[in-house]
Design a protein around this motif. Structure first.
Motif, PDB file in Angstrom:
ATOM      1  N   GLY A   8       1.065  -1.329   0.141  1.00 34.60           N
ATOM      2  CA  GLY A   8       0.044   0.054   0.007  1.00 34.60           C
ATOM      3  C   GLY A   8       0.806   1.226   0.073  1.00 34.60           C
ATOM      4  N   GLY A   9       0.217   2.440  -0.308  1.00 35.77           N
ATOM      5  CA  GLY A   9       1.056   3.624  -0.395  1.00 35.77           C
ATOM      6  C   GLY A   9       0.460   4.923   0.115  1.00 35.77           C
ATOM      7  N   GLY A  10      -0.652   4.523   0.891  1.00 37.95           N
ATOM      8  CA  GLY A  10      -1.095   5.771   1.756  1.00 37.95           C
ATOM      9  C   GLY A  10      -0.606   6.119   2.946  1.00 37.95           C
ATOM     10  N   ASN A  11      -1.567   6.922   3.824  1.00 38.38           N
ATOM     11  CA  ASN A  11      -1.179   7.010   5.192  1.00 38.38           C
ATOM     12  C   ASN A  11      -0.857   6.059   6.052  1.00 38.38           C
ATOM     13  OD1 ASN A  11      -1.219   8.933   7.608  1.00 38.38           O
ATOM     14  ND2 ASN A  11      -3.049   7.947   8.035  1.00 38.38           N
ATOM     15  N   ARG A  49      -8.896  13.853  13.089  1.00 43.34           N
ATOM     16  CA  ARG A  49      -9.893  14.146  14.175  1.00 43.34           C
ATOM     17  C   ARG A  49      -8.897  13.684  15.701  1.00 43.34           C
ATOM     18  NH1 ARG A  49     -15.612  14.822  15.738  1.00 43.34           N
ATOM     19  NH2 ARG A  49     -15.616  15.667  13.449  1.00 43.34           N
ATOM     20  N   CYS A  50      -8.819  14.508  16.323  1.00 42.92           N
ATOM     21  CA  CYS A  50      -8.047  14.424  17.527  1.00 42.92           C
ATOM     22  C   CYS A  50      -8.361  14.626  18.866  1.00 42.92           C
ATOM     23  CB  CYS A  50      -6.780  15.567  17.453  1.00 42.92           C
ATOM     24  SG  CYS A  50      -5.749  15.388  16.094  1.00 42.92           S
ATOM     25  N   MET A  51      -8.427  13.597  20.043  1.00 39.80           N
ATOM     26  CA  MET A  51      -8.850  13.769  21.185  1.00 39.80           C
ATOM     27  C   MET A  51      -7.742  14.932  21.916  1.00 39.80           C
ATOM     28  SD  MET A  51      -8.252  10.876  24.015  1.00 39.80           S
ATOM     29  CE  MET A  51      -7.685  11.475  25.695  1.00 39.80           C
ATOM     30  N   HIS A  52      -7.970  15.659  22.828  1.00 35.59           N
ATOM     31  CA  HIS A  52      -7.112  16.631  23.700  1.00 35.59           C
ATOM     32  C   HIS A  52      -7.914  17.245  24.791  1.00 35.59           C
ATOM     33  CE1 HIS A  52      -9.114  19.073  20.421  1.00 35.59           C
ATOM     34  NE2 HIS A  52      -8.802  20.017  21.356  1.00 35.59           N
ATOM     35  N   ASP A  53      -7.388  16.917  25.974  1.00 31.06           N
ATOM     36  CA  ASP A  53      -8.100  17.291  26.922  1.00 31.06           C
ATOM     37  C   ASP A  53      -7.934  18.845  27.334  1.00 31.06           C
ATOM     38  OD1 ASP A  53      -9.155  14.705  27.836  1.00 31.06           O
ATOM     39  OD2 ASP A  53      -7.105  14.236  28.631  1.00 31.06           O
ATOM     40  N   GLN A  54      -7.203  19.467  26.761  1.00 29.40           N
ATOM     41  CA  GLN A  54      -7.031  21.144  26.645  1.00 29.40           C
ATOM     42  C   GLN A  54      -6.542  21.599  25.448  1.00 29.40           C
ATOM     43  OE1 GLN A  54      -4.350  21.043  30.010  1.00 29.40           O
ATOM     44  NE2 GLN A  54      -2.524  21.105  28.580  1.00 29.40           N
ATOM     45  N   PRO A  55      -6.577  22.811  25.331  1.00 27.55           N
ATOM     46  CA  PRO A  55      -6.243  23.451  24.132  1.00 27.55           C
ATOM     47  C   PRO A  55      -4.773  22.978  23.703  1.00 27.55           C
ATOM     48  CG  PRO A  55      -7.132  25.246  25.377  1.00 27.55           C
ATOM     49  CD  PRO A  55      -7.075  23.925  26.198  1.00 27.55           C
ATOM     50  N   MET A 425      -8.979  -2.382   7.417  1.00 29.13           N
ATOM     51  CA  MET A 425      -9.636  -2.722   8.511  1.00 29.13           C
ATOM     52  C   MET A 425     -10.524  -1.792   9.246  1.00 29.13           C
ATOM     53  SD  MET A 425      -7.647  -0.512  10.466  1.00 29.13           S
ATOM     54  CE  MET A 425      -8.314  -1.117  12.054  1.00 29.13           C
ATOM     55  N   ALA A 426     -10.802  -0.616   8.586  1.00 27.36           N
ATOM     56  CA  ALA A 426     -11.637   0.529   9.082  1.00 27.36           C
ATOM     57  C   ALA A 426     -12.972  -0.008   9.527  1.00 27.36           C
ATOM     58  CB  ALA A 426     -11.788   1.731   8.117  1.00 27.36           C
ATOM     59  N   GLY A 427     -13.528  -1.215   9.037  1.00 30.22           N
ATOM     60  CA  GLY A 427     -14.933  -1.456   9.276  1.00 30.22           C
ATOM     61  C   GLY A 427     -14.788  -2.102  10.703  1.00 30.22           C
ATOM     62  N   ASN A 428     -13.599  -2.242  11.415  1.00 30.17           N
ATOM     63  CA  ASN A 428     -13.780  -2.699  12.845  1.00 30.17           C
ATOM     64  C   ASN A 428     -14.424  -1.638  13.480  1.00 30.17           C
ATOM     65  OD1 ASN A 428     -12.092  -5.470  13.118  1.00 30.17           O
ATOM     66  ND2 ASN A 428     -11.308  -4.527  11.481  1.00 30.17           N
ATOM     67  N   VAL A 429     -13.948  -0.488  13.185  1.00 32.63           N
ATOM     68  CA  VAL A 429     -14.174   1.017  13.811  1.00 32.63           C
ATOM     69  C   VAL A 429     -15.468   1.432  13.537  1.00 32.63           C
ATOM     70  CG1 VAL A 429     -13.345   3.140  14.621  1.00 32.63           C
ATOM     71  CG2 VAL A 429     -11.982   1.156  14.746  1.00 32.63           C
ATOM     72  N   LEU A 430     -15.599   1.510  12.050  1.00 22.50           N
ATOM     73  CA  LEU A 430     -16.668   2.018  11.443  1.00 22.50           C
ATOM     74  C   LEU A 430     -17.554   1.106  10.794  1.00 22.50           C
ATOM     75  CD1 LEU A 430     -14.717   4.751   9.343  1.00 22.50           C
ATOM     76  CD2 LEU A 430     -16.340   5.489  11.155  1.00 22.50           C
ATOM     77  N   GLY A 431     -18.383   0.620  11.411  1.00 19.45           N
ATOM     78  CA  GLY A 431     -19.696  -0.398  10.936  1.00 19.45           C
ATOM     79  C   GLY A 431     -20.506   0.292   9.942  1.00 19.45           C
ATOM     80  N   VAL A 438     -12.215  11.166  10.831  1.00 24.30           N
ATOM     81  CA  VAL A 438     -11.740   9.782  11.691  1.00 24.30           C
ATOM     82  C   VAL A 438     -10.968   8.775  10.953  1.00 24.30           C
ATOM     83  CG1 VAL A 438     -13.703   8.509  11.366  1.00 24.30           C
ATOM     84  CG2 VAL A 438     -12.749   8.364  13.380  1.00 24.30           C
ATOM     85  N   GLY A 439     -11.162   8.895   9.618  1.00 26.50           N
ATOM     86  CA  GLY A 439     -10.470   7.869   8.652  1.00 26.50           C
ATOM     87  C   GLY A 439      -8.876   8.033   8.865  1.00 26.50           C
ATOM     88  N   MET A 440      -8.663   9.141   8.784  1.00 33.21           N
ATOM     89  CA  MET A 440      -6.901   9.390   9.048  1.00 33.21           C
ATOM     90  C   MET A 440      -6.605   9.097  10.692  1.00 33.21           C
ATOM     91  SD  MET A 440      -5.446  10.524   6.431  1.00 33.21           S
ATOM     92  CE  MET A 440      -4.222  11.335   6.976  1.00 33.21           C
ATOM     93  N   SER A 441      -7.625   9.202  11.652  1.00 33.91           N
ATOM     94  CA  SER A 441      -7.207   8.721  12.920  1.00 33.91           C
ATOM     95  C   SER A 441      -7.007   7.333  12.952  1.00 33.91           C
ATOM     96  CB  SER A 441      -8.462   9.182  13.941  1.00 33.91           C
ATOM     97  OG  SER A 441      -8.541  10.367  13.801  1.00 33.91           O
ATOM     98  N   ILE A 442      -7.676   6.574  12.304  1.00 34.39           N
ATOM     99  CA  ILE A 442      -7.795   5.099  12.184  1.00 34.39           C
ATOM    100  C   ILE A 442      -6.488   4.776  11.509  1.00 34.39           C
ATOM    101  CG2 ILE A 442      -8.902   2.643  11.405  1.00 34.39           C
ATOM    102  CD1 ILE A 442     -11.554   4.450  11.567  1.00 34.39           C
TER     103      ILE A 442
END
Length: 460
Positions: A8-11, A49-55, A425-431, A438-442
């Protein structure tokens, strides 16, 4: 013999290759496309898409784990593996320093995307710049890269990877990462998955492909035949309502029309078919492709008036413009009487309070089906605009079942040296469903895990 083979050759593939190389493994990456089309669908992305608890630098306020999880749970309708989803979410909070180390730059959200400034980090120069940065870094680190190298078969023995075949060439490796994308460019497979509807149409014939033409799903099909455990529904995908004038392949982000929540959507019969104001656009935009796919002729029409102009990201193609709604119906070749009946009923049902497109405001309809829950304002101020929209598939969700170590499974048993990341394997997280970035997060989370685990399996 090479330590780690990345297919493969993407992210996701690049993250795996970089992590494996950093762990001390020798790495060969095989990209099916020519060099100028490298990067798969990642070249069309914009953000993570990023989780963060503060700025944090380009991210404002906070976006805690639980809110990210609830957003994901809502858009997937619960069709997600919570363990793997939370792994993705947590990984999204720590990956950006590593990305920066490999040349990725971030920027604040641009006008028209400000409602995701809290949740999403935008790439400077978009996905193309990210892909180029990763390739530069990979080559500097000594990762071997080969283009025009589509893998059509794998040798697997008792769940262990032995070798990959590129035509008549056989390539052995101690471990392998599969990150070769979905099957969205395989029209035959899309037709098979979607079938024929009650109107005698083959919906897949009218689908446009937002991403790469090289994602034919060859390895997903091959792995199915090899007995790998599969997850996901072949009709589920990241499917967006995009401009009907978009090219068949690689239209990417610029073919989106983000005005749906500011107006109404009608089908070719001039009838509304879903709540345009259900939720914020980044959470719901990928729902509309599937909704349009279920309409007659797989086409829908976004109708707005002048009040909406300047409130959404300007599309590449201008909308059809008219000075009156009946004229707009005629220009869009919609049945004028039905169209006007729909618009008149909608306008009469609007209960306008304080309009604010950045929050779930109190502007809604009453006594109308389907309802418009938010941002409902009469479409009454000319000139008026219409956009014909078709389903645009970015990537499919059918793929390989995996675990927190990104291992491919055979009969419930995890492979010791075969791993999977990204769309495969994205279908494990995205049914089903999608939320922006979120695709880039996965891909980033599982690409990094897969690369580390593959290097470990190869003895590093």
């Amino acid at each position: 013999m090479i330590d780690v083979l990345v297919i493969g050759g993407g992210n996701a593939a690049l993250c795996a290759a970089l992590m494996a190389r950093e762990a001390g493994a020798s790495v060969l990456l095989l990209e099916a496309s020519p060099r100028e089309w490298r990067g798969g669908n990642s070249q069309h992305t914009r953000n993570l898409r990023c989780m963060h608890d503060q700025p944090q630098d380009v991210l404002v306020d906070a976006y805690p784990e639980e809110e990210f999880w609830q957003d994901l749970r809502k858009v997937t309708g619960g069709l997600t593996d919570e363990k793997l989803a939370r792994l993705t979410i947590r990984a999204s909070s720590t990956c950006r320093p590593w990305m920066r180390k490999h040349g990725v730059r971030f920027q604040p959200a641009l006008a028209g995307t400000l409602h995701v400034a809290r949740t999403n980090a935008f790439f400077m120069g978009g996905g193309k710049a990210l892909v180029n940065a990763y390739y530069r870094s990979a080559e500097n680190l000594g990762v071997q890269v080969r283009y025009d190298a589509p893998v059509d078969a794998l040798e697997i023995r008792d769940g262990r990877f032995i070798a990959a075949h590129v035509g008549s060439e056989r390539i052995e490796a101690k471990a392998c990462v599969l990150a070769a994308g979905g099957f969205e460019s395989n029209r035959e497979w899309l037709r098979e998955a979607w079938g024929q509807n009650e109107r005698g149409e083959w919906p897949a014939d009218n689908f446009l492909i937002r991403g790469t033409r090289f994602n034919q799903g060859v390895l997903i099909k091959h792995m199915t035949q090899q007995g790998a455990d599969i997850i996901g529904d072949p009709t589920q995908s990241h499917c967006v309502a995009i401009d009907a004038r978009a090219p068949l392949y690689d239209g990417g982000i610029c073919t989106r029309v983000d005005a749906v929540s500011l107006g109404v959507m009608v089908n070719r019969d001039g009838v509304r078919f879903y709540d345009e104001g259900e939720d914020f656009w980044p959470k719901r935009y990928a729902l509309w492709g599937r909704l349009v796919a279920l309409q007659p002729g797989q086409i829908g029409y976004c109708i707005i008036d002048s009040k909406a102009i300047g409130r959404f990201m300007p599309p590449v193609f201008p909308g059809v413009q008219a000075d009156s709604l009946p004229e707009l119906a005629r220009k869009l070749e919609l049945p004028e009487a039905e169209f006007m009946q729909t618009l008149d009923a909608y306008n009469a049902a609007c209960r306008v309070g304080h309009f604010d497109h950045t929050v779930l405001d109190d502007c809604h309809t009453e006594g109308l089906a389907p309802v418009k829950s938010h941002w409902a304002r009469p479409i009454d101020t000319g000139p008026f605009f219409g956009y014909a929209l078709r389903p645009g598939i970015t990537f499919t969700y059918l793929g390989l079942k995996t675990n927190e170590k990104a291992a491919v499974h055979f009969g419930g048993q995890a492979s010791e040296n075969l791993f999977v990341a990204g769309e495969m394997m994205a279908g494990n997280v995205l049914g089903k469903g999608y939320t922006a970035g979120v695709g880039m997060s996965i891909g980033t989370a599982f690409g990094r895990i897969a690369g580390t685990e593959a290097a470990h399996a190869a003895g590093h």
